[in-house]
Design a protein around this motif. Structure first.
Motif, PDB file in Angstrom:
ATOM      1  N   GLN A 170       8.715  -4.550 -11.777  1.00  0.00           N
ATOM      2  CA  GLN A 170       9.401  -4.316 -10.513  1.00  0.00           C
ATOM      3  C   GLN A 170       8.569  -4.945  -9.408  1.00  0.00           C
ATOM      4  O   GLN A 170       7.363  -4.716  -9.326  1.00  0.00           O
ATOM      5  CB  GLN A 170       9.599  -2.826 -10.258  1.00  0.00           C
ATOM      6  CG  GLN A 170      10.529  -2.156 -11.260  1.00  0.00           C
ATOM      7  CD  GLN A 170      10.804  -0.703 -10.922  1.00  0.00           C
ATOM      8  OE1 GLN A 170      10.321  -0.185  -9.923  1.00  0.00           O
ATOM      9  NE2 GLN A 170      11.574  -0.038 -11.752  1.00  0.00           N
ATOM     10  N   ILE A 171       9.214  -5.734  -8.557  1.00  0.00           N
ATOM     11  CA  ILE A 171       8.518  -6.467  -7.509  1.00  0.00           C
ATOM     12  C   ILE A 171       8.988  -5.964  -6.148  1.00  0.00           C
ATOM     13  O   ILE A 171      10.181  -5.784  -5.917  1.00  0.00           O
ATOM     14  CB  ILE A 171       8.790  -7.979  -7.610  1.00  0.00           C
ATOM     15  CG1 ILE A 171       8.406  -8.493  -8.998  1.00  0.00           C
ATOM     16  CG2 ILE A 171       8.027  -8.737  -6.531  1.00  0.00           C
ATOM     17  CD1 ILE A 171       6.958  -8.271  -9.349  1.00  0.00           C
ATOM     18  N   GLU A 172       8.017  -5.741  -5.272  1.00  0.00           N
ATOM     19  CA  GLU A 172       8.310  -5.395  -3.880  1.00  0.00           C
ATOM     20  C   GLU A 172       7.652  -6.432  -2.989  1.00  0.00           C
ATOM     21  O   GLU A 172       6.453  -6.658  -3.065  1.00  0.00           O
ATOM     22  CB  GLU A 172       7.801  -3.998  -3.528  1.00  0.00           C
ATOM     23  CG  GLU A 172       8.054  -3.600  -2.074  1.00  0.00           C
ATOM     24  CD  GLU A 172       7.583  -2.194  -1.756  1.00  0.00           C
ATOM     25  OE1 GLU A 172       7.100  -1.966  -0.627  1.00  0.00           O
ATOM     26  OE2 GLU A 172       7.681  -1.326  -2.647  1.00  0.00           O
ATOM     27  N   GLU A 173       8.433  -7.065  -2.140  1.00  0.00           N
ATOM     28  CA  GLU A 173       7.917  -8.084  -1.237  1.00  0.00           C
ATOM     29  C   GLU A 173       7.807  -7.511   0.163  1.00  0.00           C
ATOM     30  O   GLU A 173       8.712  -6.823   0.635  1.00  0.00           O
ATOM     31  CB  GLU A 173       8.851  -9.298  -1.239  1.00  0.00           C
ATOM     32  CG  GLU A 173       8.305 -10.514  -0.524  1.00  0.00           C
ATOM     33  CD  GLU A 173       9.237 -11.714  -0.654  1.00  0.00           C
ATOM     34  OE1 GLU A 173       8.957 -12.590  -1.487  1.00  0.00           O
ATOM     35  OE2 GLU A 173      10.255 -11.755   0.072  1.00  0.00           O
ATOM     36  N   GLY A 174       6.699  -7.775   0.827  1.00  0.00           N
ATOM     37  CA  GLY A 174       6.523  -7.261   2.176  1.00  0.00           C
ATOM     38  C   GLY A 174       5.215  -7.726   2.773  1.00  0.00           C
ATOM     39  O   GLY A 174       4.403  -8.381   2.105  1.00  0.00           O
ATOM     40  N   GLY A 175       4.994  -7.388   4.027  1.00  0.00           N
ATOM     41  CA  GLY A 175       3.731  -7.685   4.666  1.00  0.00           C
ATOM     42  C   GLY A 175       2.624  -6.830   4.096  1.00  0.00           C
ATOM     43  O   GLY A 175       2.868  -5.783   3.487  1.00  0.00           O
TER      44      GLY A 175
END
Length: 300
Positions: free
Chosen positions: A123-128
């Motif tokens: 599971q991938i979460e993209e963010g700053g």
């Protein structure tokens, strides 16, 4: 308070919708509502305000949420750790990454990992970086690839420096091999959204050079910024590694040199699940095998 009540509460708090929350955790909506009502009765106060505009947390709900989210996340981590004691044939890893790293490092890393550990769900979460740190601290991620800041990371997290990336000026027009920050005074820039690490780095470098940059357009993340630069709207300061395959873009080294440090972060107070530890090891193998852009350096 019962664990299932807390799981239901966290799902509703995150989704702001009872039916969607019930679907997420796999129970009937009436059962979920009953659990929420029982929890509110046990605590002696409403946790949600239900109205025409939707579901909102009360003050008591806001106070409970970080504790409940941590309990649920810890329970999930413990369950995965027990499941994985039999080996790495199954499991799940939740990885966070900044948009630039999602473009340059993550795809090949996950291909390498999934080839070796086909039974592990990713599971991938993209963010700053700041958003990812908050998600890590709250138990929503196992690992996160972040950019280290001068002010440091959350003390609840351990961050291992992995890579020093050199930043370059990217543009469609011809560029010299090197360009001084001061020369960007006359160039319109395509600027990242507020809170983005590279935006802060660019603005600080320009400030030290004694000027405020002129923005052609601002508000995007990595893919959007590169596409806007390709469209000829301006230049941007980016890691050299993200320009691979972007034949329409030219790069110039910045003087004095600008770098950023990439680190792998995780919670200090929770042991890594076996699958997450395997991903960390795979990441290091991948970085060793990867051809680094000029000016980049491994830190481990």
């Amino acid at each position: 308070m019962q664990f299932q009540q807390l799981r239901s509460f966290v799902a509703v708090a995150e989704l702001r919708h009872f039916t969607q929350a019930a679907e997420r955790i796999g129970i009937a909506q009436p059962s979920l509502s009953k659990q929420i009502h029982s929890l509110e009765a046990d605590l002696g106060t409403p946790l949600f305000e239900r109205g025409p505009a939707g579901v909102a947390l009360t003050q008591a709900g806001e106070a409970l949420l970080p504790f409940a989210a941590r309990i649920v996340a810890d329970a999930d981590t413990a369950r995965r750790a027990i499941e994985q004691l039999v080996g790495l044939g199954r499991g799940r890893v939740r990885l966070g990454a900044t948009p630039s790293l999602s473009t340059s490092i993550v795809p090949a890393l996950l291909r390498r990992f999934s080839t070796k550990y086909a039974g592990i769900d990713l599971q991938i979460e993209e963010g700053g970086s700041r958003d990812l740190e908050r998600s890590l601290a709250g138990g929503g991620l196992d690992l996160a690839l972040i950019v280290l800041r001068e002010v440091g990371t959350d003390p609840a997290l351990a961050a291992e420096p992995l890579l020093r990336e050199r930043l370059v000026v990217a543009s469609t027009g011809a560029l010299p091999k090197e360009i001084a920050i001061g020369e960007l005074r006359e160039r319109p820039l395509v600027m990242f959204r507020p809170g983005y690490d590279l935006r802060d780095a660019t603005l600080e470098a320009c400030r030290r050079a004694g000027f405020v940059p002129r923005f052609a357009v601002e508000g995007g993340e990595m893919d959007a910024v590169l596409s806007l630069v390709e469209a000829g709207l301006g230049a941007a300061i980016v890691p050299g590694g993200v320009l691979a395959g972007r034949r329409g873009l030219h790069a110039a080294r910045i003087t004095p040199a600008m770098h950023r440090i990439i680190a792998l972060a995780h919670r200090r107070d929770a042991p890594l699940p076996h699958a997450a530890d395997a991903l960390r090891a795979t990441l290091k193998v991948h970085l060793y095998a990867r051809k680094l852009p000029a000016g980049d350096k491994l830190l481990f």
